[in-house]
Scaffold this motif. Structure first.
Motif, PDB file in Angstrom:
ATOM      1  N   LYS A 129      11.265 -14.841 -30.387  1.00 57.12           N
ATOM      2  CA  LYS A 129      11.153 -16.256 -30.008  1.00 57.12           C
ATOM      3  C   LYS A 129      12.336 -16.729 -29.162  1.00 57.12           C
ATOM      4  N   ARG A 208       3.832 -21.639 -34.641  1.00 52.51           N
ATOM      5  CA  ARG A 208       5.095 -22.299 -34.945  1.00 52.51           C
ATOM      6  C   ARG A 208       5.115 -22.886 -36.365  1.00 52.51           C
ATOM      7  N   GLU A 211       6.277 -20.616 -39.427  1.00 56.69           N
ATOM      8  CA  GLU A 211       7.615 -20.036 -39.518  1.00 56.69           C
ATOM      9  C   GLU A 211       8.176 -20.165 -40.933  1.00 56.69           C
TER      10      GLU A 211
END
Length: 237
Positions: A129, A208, A211
């Motif tokens: 990322k 996202r 996470e």
């Protein structure tokens, strides 16, 4: 053979936990949450190598239990000392060349943005990322590693246990069935804990909002599972 494999498994768990836990504790104690690029790459490489070794060793242990229950008369012949050493050596070394090369490829990428890793340790997807360029190939390779060294051993274990359970259910007495199930219960619990959390972490969609889930799951297969394994096997014995 069962205790030979357990000895290797115990040593592997010590190595696996030692790659992440000491630095986590140091970060929590000192609040200096920093790691150099070389140390990060080294940590990732060892986490991957020990994780792959654990997947393969758990598959070997499942095969050992399969032979012991489904082919007991030939068990000393099939699982002789030479075969056991070959299986353990293969578990430890099979993924090393590929994982070293893969780690090198990841850290050869350009990192020009944030240098804050949103994770407890240097793992593949949190590092990717932070990369600036296209990481599609690296992500696909990560999924290939997860399938080849994670899903394939897991499917082999499922195959062994499906055959095992069908044999155990055909045993004439309930006592024999209970004895056979108790032989496999510890290994099965460890397999569910380790593979369950690891497969969900590496094979789920990389979004996202996931996470936080990934960080929690990573604690299971890097810290909690190695902590529970001695208790699981000790209580069984």
């Amino acid at each position: 053979p069962m205790y030979f494999f357990l000895a290797n498994f115990s040593f592997l768990e010590i190595c696996y936990a030692s790659t992440t836990l000491p630095r986590m504790l140091m970060n929590l104690g000192t609040q200096r949450r920093r790691i150099s690029l070389v140390a990060c790459a080294t940590q990732m490489c060892f986490v991957l190598m020990f994780g792959v070794a654990e997947c393969l060793l758990l598959a070997v242990m499942a095969y050992d239990r399969y032979v012991a229950i489904c082919n007991p008369l030939n068990y000393p012949l099939v699982m002789n000392h030479r075969v056991c050493i070959q299986l353990v050596t293969g578990s430890w070394t099979t993924g090393i060349p590929f994982l070293i090369e893969y780690t090198y490829q990841i850290f050869s990428l350009s990192f020009c943005g944030s240098n804050q890793i949103n994770h407890f340790f240097c793992d593949v997807f949190p590092i990717l990322k932070l990369a600036c360029g296209d990481t599609f190939v690296n992500e696909m390779l990560a999924y290939m590693v997860a399938v080849l060294f994670g899903m394939v051993p897991f499917l082999l274990i499922l195959g062994s246990y499906s055959k095992l359970i069908s044999i155990i259910l055909k045993l004439p007495s309930v006592t024999s069935q209970a004895k056979a199930f108790s032989t496999c219960s510890s290994h099965l619990m460890v397999v569910i804990l380790f593979f369950g959390s690891a497969i969900i972490t590496y094979l789920r969609p990389n979004t996202r909002h996931s996470e936080g889930t990934g960080k929690v799951l990573s604690l299971f297969y890097t810290i909690l599972t190695p902590m529970f394994n001695p208790m699981i096997y000790s209580l069984r014995n």
